[in-house]
Design a protein around this motif. Structure first.
Motif, PDB file in Angstrom:
ATOM      1  N   THR A   1      21.013 -30.992 -40.635  1.00 37.32           N
ATOM      2  CA  THR A   1      22.315 -30.861 -41.286  1.00 37.32           C
ATOM      3  C   THR A   1      22.131 -30.847 -42.799  1.00 37.32           C
ATOM      4  N   HIS A   2      23.008 -30.117 -43.485  1.00 36.62           N
ATOM      5  CA  HIS A   2      22.984 -30.126 -44.948  1.00 36.62           C
ATOM      6  C   HIS A   2      24.421 -30.040 -45.464  1.00 36.62           C
ATOM      7  N   ALA A   3      24.603 -30.465 -46.725  1.00 33.44           N
ATOM      8  CA  ALA A   3      25.922 -30.424 -47.351  1.00 33.44           C
ATOM      9  C   ALA A   3      25.952 -29.359 -48.433  1.00 33.44           C
ATOM     10  N   ALA A   4      27.118 -28.697 -48.573  1.00 30.61           N
ATOM     11  CA  ALA A   4      27.309 -27.695 -49.621  1.00 30.61           C
ATOM     12  C   ALA A   4      28.786 -27.615 -49.940  1.00 30.61           C
ATOM     13  N   ASP A   5      29.143 -27.763 -51.229  1.00 29.41           N
ATOM     14  CA  ASP A   5      30.531 -27.647 -51.679  1.00 29.41           C
ATOM     15  C   ASP A   5      31.462 -28.598 -50.930  1.00 29.41           C
ATOM     16  N   GLY A   6      30.978 -29.807 -50.668  1.00 32.47           N
ATOM     17  CA  GLY A   6      31.812 -30.810 -50.027  1.00 32.47           C
ATOM     18  C   GLY A   6      31.966 -30.659 -48.532  1.00 32.47           C
ATOM     19  N   ALA A   7      31.231 -29.748 -47.920  1.00 26.35           N
ATOM     20  CA  ALA A   7      31.308 -29.548 -46.469  1.00 26.35           C
ATOM     21  C   ALA A   7      29.915 -29.723 -45.857  1.00 26.35           C
ATOM     22  N   TYR A   8      29.892 -29.859 -44.527  1.00 27.02           N
ATOM     23  CA  TYR A   8      28.632 -30.044 -43.820  1.00 27.02           C
ATOM     24  C   TYR A   8      28.367 -28.869 -42.877  1.00 27.02           C
ATOM     25  N   TYR A   9      27.078 -28.540 -42.759  1.00 27.68           N
ATOM     26  CA  TYR A   9      26.644 -27.418 -41.927  1.00 27.68           C
ATOM     27  C   TYR A   9      25.493 -27.863 -41.042  1.00 27.68           C
ATOM     28  N   LEU A  10      25.420 -27.264 -39.851  1.00 31.82           N
ATOM     29  CA  LEU A  10      24.271 -27.468 -38.980  1.00 31.82           C
ATOM     30  C   LEU A  10      23.321 -26.291 -39.141  1.00 31.82           C
ATOM     31  N   ASP A  11      22.051 -26.587 -39.278  1.00 31.69           N
ATOM     32  CA  ASP A  11      21.007 -25.569 -39.411  1.00 31.69           C
ATOM     33  C   ASP A  11      20.165 -25.586 -38.139  1.00 31.69           C
ATOM     34  N   LEU A  12      20.185 -24.492 -37.403  1.00 33.43           N
ATOM     35  CA  LEU A  12      19.483 -24.407 -36.126  1.00 33.43           C
ATOM     36  C   LEU A  12      18.274 -23.489 -36.233  1.00 33.43           C
ATOM     37  N   SER A  13      17.246 -23.778 -35.470  1.00 33.85           N
ATOM     38  CA  SER A  13      16.100 -22.871 -35.354  1.00 33.85           C
ATOM     39  C   SER A  13      15.536 -22.985 -33.948  1.00 33.85           C
ATOM     40  N   TRP A  14      14.956 -21.878 -33.451  1.00 34.09           N
ATOM     41  CA  TRP A  14      14.459 -21.850 -32.074  1.00 34.09           C
ATOM     42  C   TRP A  14      13.546 -20.657 -31.866  1.00 34.09           C
ATOM     43  N   GLU A  15      12.799 -20.699 -30.773  1.00 32.44           N
ATOM     44  CA  GLU A  15      11.994 -19.564 -30.317  1.00 32.44           C
ATOM     45  C   GLU A  15      12.764 -18.849 -29.217  1.00 32.44           C
ATOM     46  N   PRO A  16      12.989 -17.529 -29.347  1.00 30.63           N
ATOM     47  CA  PRO A  16      13.731 -16.798 -28.316  1.00 30.63           C
ATOM     48  C   PRO A  16      13.019 -16.859 -26.964  1.00 30.63           C
ATOM     49  N   PRO A  17      13.769 -16.775 -25.864  1.00 30.91           N
ATOM     50  CA  PRO A  17      13.122 -16.740 -24.549  1.00 30.91           C
ATOM     51  C   PRO A  17      12.357 -15.436 -24.358  1.00 30.91           C
ATOM     52  N   ARG A  18      11.317 -15.467 -23.565  1.00 28.39           N
ATOM     53  CA  ARG A  18      10.574 -14.252 -23.240  1.00 28.39           C
ATOM     54  C   ARG A  18      11.346 -13.478 -22.174  1.00 28.39           C
ATOM     55  N   THR A  19      11.581 -12.213 -22.434  1.00 25.68           N
ATOM     56  CA  THR A  19      12.325 -11.378 -21.493  1.00 25.68           C
ATOM     57  C   THR A  19      11.699  -9.990 -21.442  1.00 25.68           C
ATOM     58  N   ASP A  20      12.241  -9.116 -20.590  1.00 22.69           N
ATOM     59  CA  ASP A  20      11.751  -7.735 -20.506  1.00 22.69           C
ATOM     60  C   ASP A  20      12.530  -6.822 -21.443  1.00 22.69           C
ATOM     61  N   GLY A  21      13.170  -7.380 -22.454  1.00 24.59           N
ATOM     62  CA  GLY A  21      13.921  -6.593 -23.425  1.00 24.59           C
ATOM     63  C   GLY A  21      14.159  -7.425 -24.670  1.00 24.59           C
ATOM     64  N   VAL A  22      15.172  -7.051 -25.436  1.00 26.73           N
ATOM     65  CA  VAL A  22      15.464  -7.714 -26.706  1.00 26.73           C
ATOM     66  C   VAL A  22      16.701  -8.597 -26.561  1.00 26.73           C
ATOM     67  N   VAL A  23      16.597  -9.838 -27.006  1.00 27.05           N
ATOM     68  CA  VAL A  23      17.748 -10.751 -26.995  1.00 27.05           C
ATOM     69  C   VAL A  23      18.493 -10.604 -28.320  1.00 27.05           C
ATOM     70  N   THR A  24      19.755 -10.214 -28.259  1.00 28.08           N
ATOM     71  CA  THR A  24      20.543 -10.011 -29.471  1.00 28.08           C
ATOM     72  C   THR A  24      21.758 -10.930 -29.556  1.00 28.08           C
ATOM     73  N   GLU A  25      22.032 -11.727 -28.522  1.00 26.27           N
ATOM     74  CA  GLU A  25      23.239 -12.553 -28.517  1.00 26.27           C
ATOM     75  C   GLU A  25      22.935 -13.958 -27.999  1.00 26.27           C
ATOM     76  N   TYR A  26      23.516 -14.949 -28.658  1.00 24.24           N
ATOM     77  CA  TYR A  26      23.393 -16.344 -28.247  1.00 24.24           C
ATOM     78  C   TYR A  26      24.771 -16.990 -28.235  1.00 24.24           C
ATOM     79  N   GLN A  27      24.948 -17.955 -27.368  1.00 21.87           N
ATOM     80  CA  GLN A  27      26.152 -18.781 -27.370  1.00 21.87           C
ATOM     81  C   GLN A  27      25.744 -20.190 -27.785  1.00 21.87           C
ATOM     82  N   ILE A  28      26.434 -20.740 -28.772  1.00 26.56           N
ATOM     83  CA  ILE A  28      26.140 -22.083 -29.274  1.00 26.56           C
ATOM     84  C   ILE A  28      27.183 -23.052 -28.737  1.00 26.56           C
ATOM     85  N   GLN A  29      26.702 -24.135 -28.157  1.00 26.49           N
ATOM     86  CA  GLN A  29      27.597 -25.154 -27.606  1.00 26.49           C
ATOM     87  C   GLN A  29      27.515 -26.398 -28.478  1.00 26.49           C
TER      88      GLN A  29
END
Length: 326
Positions: A232-260
Motif C-alpha cells: 500500500t502507498h499514500a498519494a494526495d491524501g488517499a491510499y492505493y493498493l499496489d499489486l504484482s503477480w506472475e500470469p498463469p501459464r496458458t495456451d494463449g494470452v491472458v488480457t483480463e483479470y478480476q480483482i476481489q
C-alpha cells in the motif's frame, strides 16, 4: 452476479470494468476478441489464436480477416485457426471479429502481424519425431504438456498438438511446452505432437500421453496467478493498493483479470494491447482511511473464455507501508 462500482486503477494500460459485465444484458454486440496472436506455421500457413469472448455476450462464431478480406469462419467453440495458401517470405496482417447468434458483428480485434519464412526448394525431408512427451492435469479444465525438440535439416518452424488425432493447437518451433485449456472435468484425453518445417513437411507422430482432468470443479489453483504480492502507498491524501503477480501459464494470452477486495469483486483489469511480459503490476484506489485492513486476490480470464482459479489472498493495512504475503 452482484454489481459493484468499479475502482479505477492507476496503470495507464488498464481500464476499469463493471463486475456485473457477465450478467448478459441483451441487445449489445459481442466485444472485440482480445489476446490475438499470429505465428507462422510454415512458409505457406499462419496459426492465428485469440481469447474466446465471454459466453454471456451470445457469441455465435468468429470471422478471421487477412487485411480487409475475410478468410474463414470459425465456430464459437474454437478460438484458433490455421490460415493456409499464403506466400512465403510475406508479412500478413490479421484481425478477428465475433459474431452473435443473430449474425451481428462486433468490432475488430487489434491487428497482429506474422511473416512466413522463405520456401526451401526441393525440401522433402521431414523433421524427426518429437520425443519425451509428458504432461499432467492442471486442475479440472487444463493440462500441461512438454516434449523434447525435433531436428530438421533446415529448421523446425512449429509444433502441432493433437487431441485424439485432431489438431487443436500450434506453437513456434522454439517452444517445447504448452498448456491446453478448455477441457472437461473428469475426462480422459490422449495427446500427441508433430513437428513441421517451412516446406510443410510433418514429422512422424510422437508418443501418446494420456491424461485425465480432475473431477468436478476444483479450486483452479493450477490456472491461478502465482507469486502474488500486495503493498500500500499514500498519494494526495488517499491510499492505493499496489499489486504484482506472475500470469498463469496458458495456451494463449491472458488480457483480463478480476480483482476481489474483501471478498467482493472490486474491478476488472483489461489490457487493450499486448500485456506485459513476465511479472504484471497494477495499482488502484481504496480510500482515505489510514489503518484500514484489506484482503485482496485476483483471477485471470483464460483464453477459452472461462475464469481461472484465484491467487492466494494477501492482507494489507493502509498506512502501514508493508504487505502480508499470501
Amino acid at each position: 452476479m452482484r454489481r459493484v462500482l468499479p475502482l479505477c486503477g492507476l496503470l495507464l494500460v488498464a481500464s476499469c470494468g463493471w463486475a456485473g459485465a457477465e450478467d448478459g444484458e441483451t441487445g449489445r454486440l459481442p466485444g472485440a476478441p482480445t489476446g490475438v496472436t499470429a505465428a507462422a506455421g510454415s512458409a505457406t500457413s499462419v496459426h492465428v489464436m485469440w481469447n474466446a469472448v465471454a459466453a454471456a455476450e451470445g457469441v455465435g462464431g468468429y470471422e478471421v480477416y487477412r487485411g480487409p478480406t475475410k478468410v474463414t469462419d470459425v465456430p464459437a467453440s474454437s478460438h484458433m485457426v490455421d490460415v493456409t495458401r499464403l506466400r512465403p517470405s510475406t508479412t500478413y496482417v490479421f484481425t478477428v471479429r465475433a459474431r452473435d447468434s443473430a449474425g451481428r458483428l462486433g468490432p475488430r480485434s487489434r491487428e497482429v502481424r506474422a511473416t512466413t519464412p522463405a520456401a526451401v526448394a526441393a525440401d522433402r525431408s521431414a523433421p524427426t519425431r518429437p520425443g519425451g512427451l509428458a504432461g499432467r492435469a492442471a486442475g479440472s479444465r487444463a493440462v500441461q504438456l512438454s516434449w523434447s525438440a525435433s531436428t530438421d535439416d533446415r529448421k523446425v518452424v512449429s509444433y502441432d498438438v493433437y487431441q485424439g488425432g485432431v489438431k487443436i493447437h500450434s506453437v513456434g518451433g522454439g517452444q517445447t511446452a504448452t498448456v491446453v485449456t478448455g477441457l472437461r472435468p473428469g475426462t480422459r484425453y490422449a495427446f500427441t505432437v508433430r513437428a513441421r518445417d517451412a516446406a510443410d513437411n510433418l514429422s512422424p507422430t510422437g508418443a501418446t500421453v494420456r491424461l485425465t482432468t480432475a473431477p468436478g470443479t476444483d479450486d483452479g489453483r493450477d490456472t491461478a496467478p502465482s507469486s502474488f504480492r500486495a503493498t500500500t502507498h499514500a498519494a494526495d491524501g488517499a491510499y492505493y493498493l499496489d499489486l504484482s503477480w506472475e500470469p498463469p501459464r496458458t495456451d494463449g494470452v491472458v488480457t483480463e483479470y478480476q480483482i476481489q477486495l474483501d471478498g467482493r469483486p472490486a474491478t476488472s483489469l483489461v489490457w487493450g494491447g499486448t500485456p506485459p511480459r513476465g511479472r504484471a503490476t497494477y495499482s488502484f484506489y481504496v480510500g482515505r482511511e489510514a489503518g484500514a485492513r484489506h484482503r485482496v486476490r485476483l483471477r485471470a480470464r483464460l483464453p477459452d473464455g472461462t475464469w481461472g482459479g484465484f491467487s492466494a489472498e494477501a492482507t494489507v493495512t493502509t498506512g502501514a507501508g508493508g504487505t502480508t504475503a499470501p
